[in-house]
Design a protein around this motif. Structure first.
Motif, PDB file in Angstrom:
ATOM      1  N   MET A   1      -2.476  -5.208  -1.591  1.00  0.00           N
ATOM      2  CA  MET A   1      -1.470  -6.225  -1.818  1.00  0.00           C
ATOM      3  C   MET A   1      -0.178  -5.619  -2.372  1.00  0.00           C
ATOM      4  O   MET A   1       0.915  -5.994  -1.945  1.00  0.00           O
ATOM      5  CB  MET A   1      -2.045  -7.275  -2.786  1.00  0.00           C
ATOM      6  CG  MET A   1      -1.127  -8.421  -3.060  1.00  0.00           C
ATOM      7  SD  MET A   1      -0.895  -9.410  -1.603  1.00  0.00           S
ATOM      8  CE  MET A   1       0.005 -10.748  -2.256  1.00  0.00           C
ATOM      9  N   LYS A   2      -0.330  -4.683  -3.338  1.00  0.00           N
ATOM     10  CA  LYS A   2       0.846  -4.037  -3.913  1.00  0.00           C
ATOM     11  C   LYS A   2       1.595  -3.228  -2.863  1.00  0.00           C
ATOM     12  O   LYS A   2       2.826  -3.199  -2.856  1.00  0.00           O
ATOM     13  CB  LYS A   2       0.445  -3.122  -5.070  1.00  0.00           C
ATOM     14  CG  LYS A   2       0.171  -3.849  -6.356  1.00  0.00           C
ATOM     15  CD  LYS A   2      -0.061  -2.863  -7.468  1.00  0.00           C
ATOM     16  CE  LYS A   2      -0.252  -3.582  -8.776  1.00  0.00           C
ATOM     17  NZ  LYS A   2      -0.403  -2.660  -9.900  1.00  0.00           N
ATOM     18  N   LYS A   3       0.830  -2.581  -1.971  1.00  0.00           N
ATOM     19  CA  LYS A   3       1.455  -1.768  -0.929  1.00  0.00           C
ATOM     20  C   LYS A   3       2.254  -2.649   0.027  1.00  0.00           C
ATOM     21  O   LYS A   3       3.364  -2.302   0.429  1.00  0.00           O
ATOM     22  CB  LYS A   3       0.373  -0.999  -0.165  1.00  0.00           C
ATOM     23  CG  LYS A   3       0.777   0.371   0.225  1.00  0.00           C
ATOM     24  CD  LYS A   3      -0.370   1.124   0.823  1.00  0.00           C
ATOM     25  CE  LYS A   3      -0.036   2.587   0.700  1.00  0.00           C
ATOM     26  NZ  LYS A   3      -1.080   3.447   1.166  1.00  0.00           N
ATOM     27  N   THR A   4       1.707  -3.807   0.379  1.00  0.00           N
ATOM     28  CA  THR A   4       2.398  -4.741   1.272  1.00  0.00           C
ATOM     29  C   THR A   4       3.673  -5.259   0.626  1.00  0.00           C
ATOM     30  O   THR A   4       4.723  -5.327   1.274  1.00  0.00           O
ATOM     31  CB  THR A   4       1.475  -5.934   1.623  1.00  0.00           C
ATOM     32  OG1 THR A   4       0.258  -5.428   2.168  1.00  0.00           O
ATOM     33  CG2 THR A   4       2.125  -6.860   2.625  1.00  0.00           C
ATOM     34  N   LEU A   5       3.599  -5.628  -0.650  1.00  0.00           N
ATOM     35  CA  LEU A   5       4.787  -6.097  -1.360  1.00  0.00           C
ATOM     36  C   LEU A   5       5.847  -5.015  -1.456  1.00  0.00           C
ATOM     37  O   LEU A   5       7.049  -5.284  -1.336  1.00  0.00           O
ATOM     38  CB  LEU A   5       4.414  -6.596  -2.760  1.00  0.00           C
ATOM     39  CG  LEU A   5       3.661  -7.921  -2.822  1.00  0.00           C
ATOM     40  CD1 LEU A   5       3.242  -8.226  -4.249  1.00  0.00           C
ATOM     41  CD2 LEU A   5       4.511  -9.045  -2.260  1.00  0.00           C
ATOM     42  N   LYS A   6       5.427  -3.791  -1.652  1.00  0.00           N
ATOM     43  CA  LYS A   6       6.368  -2.666  -1.736  1.00  0.00           C
ATOM     44  C   LYS A   6       7.060  -2.458  -0.385  1.00  0.00           C
ATOM     45  O   LYS A   6       8.275  -2.232  -0.333  1.00  0.00           O
ATOM     46  CB  LYS A   6       5.648  -1.393  -2.169  1.00  0.00           C
ATOM     47  CG  LYS A   6       6.579  -0.218  -2.355  1.00  0.00           C
ATOM     48  CD  LYS A   6       6.165   0.585  -3.541  1.00  0.00           C
ATOM     49  CE  LYS A   6       7.032   1.785  -3.721  1.00  0.00           C
ATOM     50  NZ  LYS A   6       8.067   1.571  -4.697  1.00  0.00           N
TER      51      LYS A   6
END
Length: 192
Positions: A1-6
């Motif tokens: 999820m963090k990677k997608t938001l980044k």
């Protein structure tokens, strides 16, 4: 999820920066060229009437190839030309007839949408350029607005707001990262 938001955050950042650069360059270029925008040797003109519909629509931007003095007398029936009228207006119409008298070539022109030919013949020396076949529909409205005082102001203000928004976003992003690192260091110190 963090990677997608980044990834999404990076994409938005790139889009904002490119938009900012594009708007700023557009305003500068239009002001510097005084409305006579040129790209790769072609002059860009905005279509303000429907006389050439459906060949190109009102509000379109067309590219014309500027003609040298010796090329102006060699045009033929069917060519679309941009010429200066006796009232110093630029008009783009199709050649429907060519007359030549003692090395003086004149063109009879007509808008594709018009029922009759133009009343005045166009002397070859009044021809500015020939339509290249390149058209971008409706973008002329944007370019015309960008050349106005209100348009220039709005584009510069929007660019400034985007730049300010980007700076604030980046500031909070950096502060969040610093806060995470500070907590991580404090957690590591407390466990030792």
């Amino acid at each position: 999820m963090k990677k997608t938001l980044k990834i999404i955050s990076n994409m938005i950042t790139i889009i904002v920066i490119l938009n900012l650069i594009f708007m700023t360059l557009l305003v500068i270029y239009l002001k510097a060229s005084k409305g006579e925008a040129q790209i790769f040797g072609y002059q860009l003109k905005t279509v303000f009437s429907g006389s050439m519909e459906p060949t190109f629509l009102t509000g379109s931007v067309i590219a014309i190839k500027q003609l040298k003095a010796d090329e102006r007398g060699t045009l033929k029936k069917g060519d679309v030309i941009t010429f200066q009228t006796s009232k110093k207006l630029l008009v783009t119409h199709r050649i429907v007839g060519v007359t030549s008298k003692e090395n003086n070539v004149q063109y009879e022109t007509k808008g594709d949408h018009n029922k009759t030919a133009d009343t005045d013949l166009v002397p070859s020396q009044n021809v500015v350029g020939q339509y290249s076949g390149f058209t971008i529909p409706y973008i002329g409205y944007i370019l015309d607005f960008a050349q106005s005082k209100k348009g220039t102001s709005l584009l510069l203000i929007v660019s400034g707001i985007l730049l300010l928004g980007f700076a604030i976003f980046t500031f909070f992003q950096v502060m969040r990262e610093l806060e995470k690192k500070t907590k991580s260091i404090e957690t590591n110190e407390n466990t030792i």
